[in-house]
Design a protein around this motif. Sequence first.
Motif, PDB file in Angstrom:
ATOM      1  N   MET A  56      24.210  17.378  28.850  1.00 11.69           N
ATOM      2  CA  MET A  56      25.646  17.568  28.633  1.00 11.69           C
ATOM      3  C   MET A  56      25.978  17.629  27.140  1.00 11.69           C
ATOM      4  SD  MET A  56      26.655  18.095  31.572  1.00 11.69           S
ATOM      5  CE  MET A  56      28.388  18.227  31.306  1.00 11.69           C
ATOM      6  N   TYR A  57      25.301  16.815  26.332  1.00  8.41           N
ATOM      7  CA  TYR A  57      25.538  16.840  24.887  1.00  8.41           C
ATOM      8  C   TYR A  57      25.165  18.196  24.298  1.00  8.41           C
ATOM      9  CZ  TYR A  57      24.921  15.978  19.931  1.00  8.41           C
ATOM     10  OH  TYR A  57      24.976  16.078  18.581  1.00  8.41           O
ATOM     11  N   PHE A  58      23.979  18.684  24.633  1.00 10.65           N
ATOM     12  CA  PHE A  58      23.541  19.952  24.066  1.00 10.65           C
ATOM     13  C   PHE A  58      24.315  21.128  24.636  1.00 10.65           C
ATOM     14  CE2 PHE A  58      19.846  17.532  22.660  1.00 10.65           C
ATOM     15  CZ  PHE A  58      19.803  17.962  21.344  1.00 10.65           C
ATOM     16  N   ARG A  63      27.999  25.426  23.232  1.00 13.32           N
ATOM     17  CA  ARG A  63      29.300  26.073  23.423  1.00 13.32           C
ATOM     18  C   ARG A  63      30.066  26.162  22.097  1.00 13.32           C
ATOM     19  NH1 ARG A  63      31.702  22.760  27.247  1.00 13.32           N
ATOM     20  NH2 ARG A  63      30.338  23.718  28.786  1.00 13.32           N
ATOM     21  N   GLN A  64      30.022  25.098  21.313  1.00 16.07           N
ATOM     22  CA  GLN A  64      30.698  25.118  20.011  1.00 16.07           C
ATOM     23  C   GLN A  64      30.025  26.099  19.063  1.00 16.07           C
ATOM     24  OE1 GLN A  64      30.650  21.061  18.737  1.00 16.07           O
ATOM     25  NE2 GLN A  64      32.368  20.467  20.041  1.00 16.07           N
ATOM     26  N   MET A  65      28.709  26.180  19.091  1.00 16.09           N
ATOM     27  CA  MET A  65      28.013  27.137  18.241  1.00 16.09           C
ATOM     28  C   MET A  65      28.364  28.566  18.626  1.00 16.09           C
ATOM     29  SD  MET A  65      24.280  25.334  17.817  1.00 16.09           S
ATOM     30  CE  MET A  65      23.525  26.867  17.393  1.00 16.09           C
ATOM     31  N   TYR A  69      30.093  31.271  16.188  1.00 18.20           N
ATOM     32  CA  TYR A  69      29.473  32.576  15.990  1.00 18.20           C
ATOM     33  C   TYR A  69      30.461  33.695  16.308  1.00 18.20           C
ATOM     34  CZ  TYR A  69      26.382  36.554  16.690  1.00 18.20           C
ATOM     35  OH  TYR A  69      25.811  37.781  16.627  1.00 18.20           O
ATOM     36  N   ALA A  70      31.218  33.553  17.386  1.00 19.83           N
ATOM     37  CA  ALA A  70      32.187  34.580  17.758  1.00 19.83           C
ATOM     38  C   ALA A  70      33.292  34.698  16.717  1.00 19.83           C
ATOM     39  CB  ALA A  70      32.787  34.276  19.127  1.00 19.83           C
TER      40      ALA A  70
END
Length: 93
Positions: A56-58, A63-65, A69-70
């Motif tokens: 869940m942490y990764f 998702r944040q990365m 990037y977007a």
Amino acid sequence: FTKDVDVIDLTMPSALEMFMTYFLQTLGIFIAVAVVFPFVLISFPFFLAIFWVIVMYFRRAIRQMRRLYASCKSFVFNVASVSMQGMQAIRAY
């Protein structure tokens, strides 16, 4: 579009086969260890909970990365499109 579908058609069966192979090997190893050392089953829920927390942490980090990037990618595309729109003015001089 057809190349994407072709790539999916070629990579999906091999990826599914690899997943099933590794999953069944892991399941077999757990069963063999449980048969030989039954007391290991006591610690299994604990390790499963730790694994779930790590996943869940990764998943949040990935998702944040992707969002970062977007947002960086959209800025670059925006600058490129504005530059292309200004090419007519640059060519006029």
